[in-house]
Scaffold this active site. Sequence first.
Site, PDB file in Angstrom:
ATOM      1  N   GLY A 280     -52.988 -69.795 -47.716  1.00  0.00           N
ATOM      2  CA  GLY A 280     -53.213 -69.449 -46.625  1.00  0.00           C
ATOM      3  C   GLY A 280     -52.107 -68.867 -45.949  1.00  0.00           C
ATOM      4  O   GLY A 280     -51.855 -67.555 -46.043  1.00  0.00           O
TER       5      GLY A 280
ATOM      6  N   LYS B  83     -64.548 -77.511 -49.386  1.00  0.00           N
ATOM      7  CA  LYS B  83     -63.245 -77.229 -49.243  1.00  0.00           C
ATOM      8  C   LYS B  83     -62.858 -78.825 -48.389  1.00  0.00           C
ATOM      9  O   LYS B  83     -63.280 -79.101 -47.364  1.00  0.00           O
ATOM     10  CB  LYS B  83     -62.862 -76.150 -48.265  1.00  0.00           C
ATOM     11  CG  LYS B  83     -61.102 -76.240 -47.831  1.00  0.00           C
ATOM     12  CD  LYS B  83     -60.497 -74.710 -47.822  1.00  0.00           C
ATOM     13  CE  LYS B  83     -59.070 -74.995 -47.353  1.00  0.00           C
ATOM     14  NZ  LYS B  83     -58.933 -75.543 -46.043  1.00  0.00           N
TER      15      LYS B  83
ATOM     16  N   PRO C 266     -59.373 -69.814 -46.272  1.00  0.00           N
ATOM     17  CA  PRO C 266     -59.684 -69.515 -44.601  1.00  0.00           C
ATOM     18  C   PRO C 266     -58.804 -70.092 -43.654  1.00  0.00           C
ATOM     19  O   PRO C 266     -58.174 -71.332 -43.658  1.00  0.00           O
ATOM     20  CB  PRO C 266     -61.044 -70.411 -44.554  1.00  0.00           C
ATOM     21  CG  PRO C 266     -61.171 -71.452 -45.625  1.00  0.00           C
ATOM     22  CD  PRO C 266     -60.169 -70.862 -46.707  1.00  0.00           C
TER      23      PRO C 266
ATOM     24  N   ASN D 122     -54.104 -76.603 -53.085  1.00  0.00           N
ATOM     25  CA  ASN D 122     -53.797 -75.757 -51.714  1.00  0.00           C
ATOM     26  C   ASN D 122     -52.679 -76.471 -50.743  1.00  0.00           C
ATOM     27  O   ASN D 122     -52.853 -77.779 -50.787  1.00  0.00           O
ATOM     28  CB  ASN D 122     -55.161 -75.655 -50.724  1.00  0.00           C
ATOM     29  CG  ASN D 122     -54.895 -75.090 -49.478  1.00  0.00           C
ATOM     30  OD1 ASN D 122     -55.192 -75.669 -48.632  1.00  0.00           O
ATOM     31  ND2 ASN D 122     -54.257 -73.774 -49.291  1.00  0.00           N
ATOM     32  N   GLY D 123     -52.007 -75.693 -50.403  1.00  0.00           N
ATOM     33  CA  GLY D 123     -51.211 -76.461 -49.318  1.00  0.00           C
ATOM     34  C   GLY D 123     -49.630 -75.824 -49.517  1.00  0.00           C
ATOM     35  O   GLY D 123     -49.065 -76.161 -50.507  1.00  0.00           O
ATOM     36  N   ASP D 124     -48.954 -75.132 -48.695  1.00  0.00           N
ATOM     37  CA  ASP D 124     -47.656 -74.811 -48.386  1.00  0.00           C
ATOM     38  C   ASP D 124     -47.238 -73.963 -49.696  1.00  0.00           C
ATOM     39  O   ASP D 124     -46.028 -73.724 -49.985  1.00  0.00           O
ATOM     40  CB  ASP D 124     -46.746 -76.192 -48.474  1.00  0.00           C
ATOM     41  CG  ASP D 124     -46.574 -76.844 -47.464  1.00  0.00           C
ATOM     42  OD1 ASP D 124     -47.347 -76.256 -46.275  1.00  0.00           O
ATOM     43  OD2 ASP D 124     -45.945 -77.804 -47.141  1.00  0.00           O
TER      44      ASP D 124
ATOM     45  N   CYS E 296     -62.074 -79.668 -41.745  1.00  0.00           N
ATOM     46  CA  CYS E 296     -61.565 -79.455 -40.330  1.00  0.00           C
ATOM     47  C   CYS E 296     -61.199 -80.728 -39.587  1.00  0.00           C
ATOM     48  O   CYS E 296     -62.123 -81.600 -39.443  1.00  0.00           O
ATOM     49  CB  CYS E 296     -62.544 -78.524 -39.600  1.00  0.00           C
ATOM     50  SG  CYS E 296     -62.157 -78.292 -38.053  1.00  0.00           S
TER      51      CYS E 296
ATOM     52  N   GLN F  52     -67.319 -69.426 -45.302  1.00  0.00           N
ATOM     53  CA  GLN F  52     -67.093 -71.005 -45.207  1.00  0.00           C
ATOM     54  C   GLN F  52     -67.963 -71.184 -44.010  1.00  0.00           C
ATOM     55  O   GLN F  52     -67.853 -70.778 -42.843  1.00  0.00           O
ATOM     56  CB  GLN F  52     -65.661 -71.465 -44.805  1.00  0.00           C
ATOM     57  CG  GLN F  52     -65.728 -72.708 -44.886  1.00  0.00           C
ATOM     58  CD  GLN F  52     -64.346 -73.156 -44.349  1.00  0.00           C
ATOM     59  OE1 GLN F  52     -63.990 -73.203 -43.391  1.00  0.00           O
ATOM     60  NE2 GLN F  52     -63.602 -74.047 -45.324  1.00  0.00           N
TER      61      GLN F  52
HETATM   62  C1  LIG Z   1     -54.487 -71.317 -38.113  1.00  0.00           C
HETATM   63  C2  LIG Z   1     -55.151 -72.007 -39.163  1.00  0.00           C
HETATM   64  C3  LIG Z   1     -56.536 -71.950 -39.291  1.00  0.00           C
HETATM   65  C4  LIG Z   1     -57.202 -72.545 -40.231  1.00  0.00           C
HETATM   66  N1  LIG Z   1     -58.627 -72.321 -40.358  1.00  0.00           N
HETATM   67  C5  LIG Z   1     -59.333 -73.088 -41.383  1.00  0.00           C
HETATM   68  C6  LIG Z   1     -60.685 -72.548 -41.602  1.00  0.00           C
HETATM   69  O1  LIG Z   1     -61.544 -72.144 -40.920  1.00  0.00           O
HETATM   70  N2  LIG Z   1     -61.401 -73.711 -42.559  1.00  0.00           N
HETATM   71  C7  LIG Z   1     -60.683 -74.393 -43.364  1.00  0.00           C
HETATM   72  O2  LIG Z   1     -61.450 -75.043 -44.365  1.00  0.00           O
HETATM   73  N3  LIG Z   1     -59.230 -74.520 -43.357  1.00  0.00           N
HETATM   74  C8  LIG Z   1     -58.666 -74.043 -42.297  1.00  0.00           C
HETATM   75  N4  LIG Z   1     -57.091 -74.166 -42.173  1.00  0.00           N
HETATM   76  C9  LIG Z   1     -56.611 -74.636 -43.402  1.00  0.00           C
HETATM   77  C10 LIG Z   1     -56.051 -73.715 -44.440  1.00  0.00           C
HETATM   78  O3  LIG Z   1     -57.196 -73.243 -45.216  1.00  0.00           O
HETATM   79  C11 LIG Z   1     -55.255 -74.409 -45.440  1.00  0.00           C
HETATM   80  O4  LIG Z   1     -56.013 -75.577 -46.181  1.00  0.00           O
HETATM   81  C12 LIG Z   1     -53.944 -74.993 -44.853  1.00  0.00           C
HETATM   82  O5  LIG Z   1     -53.422 -73.974 -43.980  1.00  0.00           O
HETATM   83  C13 LIG Z   1     -52.865 -75.160 -46.012  1.00  0.00           C
HETATM   84  O6  LIG Z   1     -52.763 -73.990 -46.773  1.00  0.00           O
HETATM   85  P1  LIG Z   1     -51.564 -73.276 -46.319  1.00  0.00           P
HETATM   86  O7  LIG Z   1     -50.113 -73.942 -46.471  1.00  0.00           O
HETATM   87  O8  LIG Z   1     -51.287 -72.129 -47.750  1.00  0.00           O
HETATM   88  O9  LIG Z   1     -51.663 -72.393 -45.161  1.00  0.00           O
HETATM   89  C14 LIG Z   1     -56.577 -73.326 -41.390  1.00  0.00           C
HETATM   90  C15 LIG Z   1     -55.266 -73.470 -41.224  1.00  0.00           C
HETATM   91  C16 LIG Z   1     -54.563 -72.735 -40.079  1.00  0.00           C
HETATM   92  C17 LIG Z   1     -52.851 -72.964 -39.975  1.00  0.00           C
END
Ligand SMILES: Cc1cc2nc3c(=O)[nH]c(=O)nc-3n(C[C@H](O)[C@H](O)[C@H](O)COP(=O)(O)O)c2cc1C
Length: 367
Positions: free
Chosen positions: A226, A140, A16, A202-204, A101, A71
């Site tokens: 993400g 999450k 998300p 998850n992450g990066d 969050c 979510q």
């Molecule tokens: C712009 C933005 C909005 C996000 N919104 C949510 C959200 O609504 N709910 C959530 O659990 N995580 C949210 N995240 C976190 C992402 O789901 C994810 O955990 C995080 O970006 C790391 O993964 P990635 O490196 O693949 O982006 C958000 C992250 C970003 C950058």
Amino acid sequence: MRFGPLDLGSNLFLSPLAGYTNLPFRLVVREIGGVDLCTTDLVNARSLLEKNPRAFKLIETNERDRPLAVQLFGSVPEEMRDAAVMLQERGVASIDINMGCPVRKVCQVGGGASMMIEHERTAALVRGMVNALRVPVTAKMRLGWDDRNITAPELARVLEGVGVAAIFVHGRTREQGFTGRVNLAGIAAVASAVRHIPVIGNGDVTTPEAAKHMLEATGCAGVSIGRGAFYDPWIFVRTRHYLDTGELLPEQNFQERVRVLCRHLDLMCEVFGEAHGCRMFRKVAPWYAKRFGPSHEFNKRVVQVASRAQFHQILEDYIRWRQQFLDDSGELKPRFQPPPMLASFMQEPGEGTRHSIPVPKGPVEVW
Ligand SMILES: Cc1cc2nc3c(=O)[nH]c(=O)nc-3n(C[C@H](O)[C@H](O)[C@H](O)COP(=O)(O)O)c2cc1C
């Protein structure tokens, strides 16, 4: 891959991203393939119960957007339960609870990352939801509040005990925000803390190799992506192929990126109307352009786009302008090619942060 009673066609997930993982974006990645369960932006449980139109827009879906997880965030057990039951009745496949969050407004009222601290209160809230639902409940989280409070392994164990069907964990603490490396050992600790349920790392993750490395290094059962999907909505299909065959498919060419970019705009206009869809597209298009090579001529105009016709004019002008960077076969000359994507946890120490993924600007930049 199973989340309780829910059978899933892929162990790759769309994370998300508030403001981005709306219906058009989910349809874009689904049409390309490789992903099965996608999650909405976080939605306030109370706003859903109050029938707030903005909250309902966040859960807008259609038959091509299946299976879908919504979510929820909130801290009042009855509200979380009732909102989840309402979503189940609307056909949602699973309910994800936001425990990651870091935004002050969410944490102050006991939601988001603050749920990672008070395990008993969190377990009681989750138990109430699980008992009221047939569909699976997932959580999450981040690794913890800060380095001194890595609570995710213990919380995951507690949540498994109250019936959570899967855990998504972003390998950073709340304090870290988006800085530093993703902590694979931290994700591994969560994966080994639970007994039966899948843990999704998850992450990066920005490349198929990074997804495979995360799976192997942590023992997690799946990977959620993400921001990597903004750059590369093909990441799921390429990763699926890589995991299944060991063959690394090349990144998509410019023509295919443009095709999907246009499809994304069409879906934005379909779901949000042309004027609003174009306004929202101003922050989407530059993500595609990050893999176009030189793109400032595109970016400076697309951030003001107001209609579909104007967008096509901008694109046409840009394609003409971009020709100066191409060789005789129509490929970008080597010195104009964007550098290869590399996840933070795949970098050599001391390499700096040159490969860190930007965090979109705006109120959610502290996620
Ligand atoms: C712009 C933005 C909005 C996000 N919104 C949510 C959200 O609504 N709910 C959530 O659990 N995580 C949210 N995240 C976190 C992402 O789901 C994810 O955990 C995080 O970006 C790391 O993964 P990635 O490196 O693949 O982006 C958000 C992250 C970003 C950058």
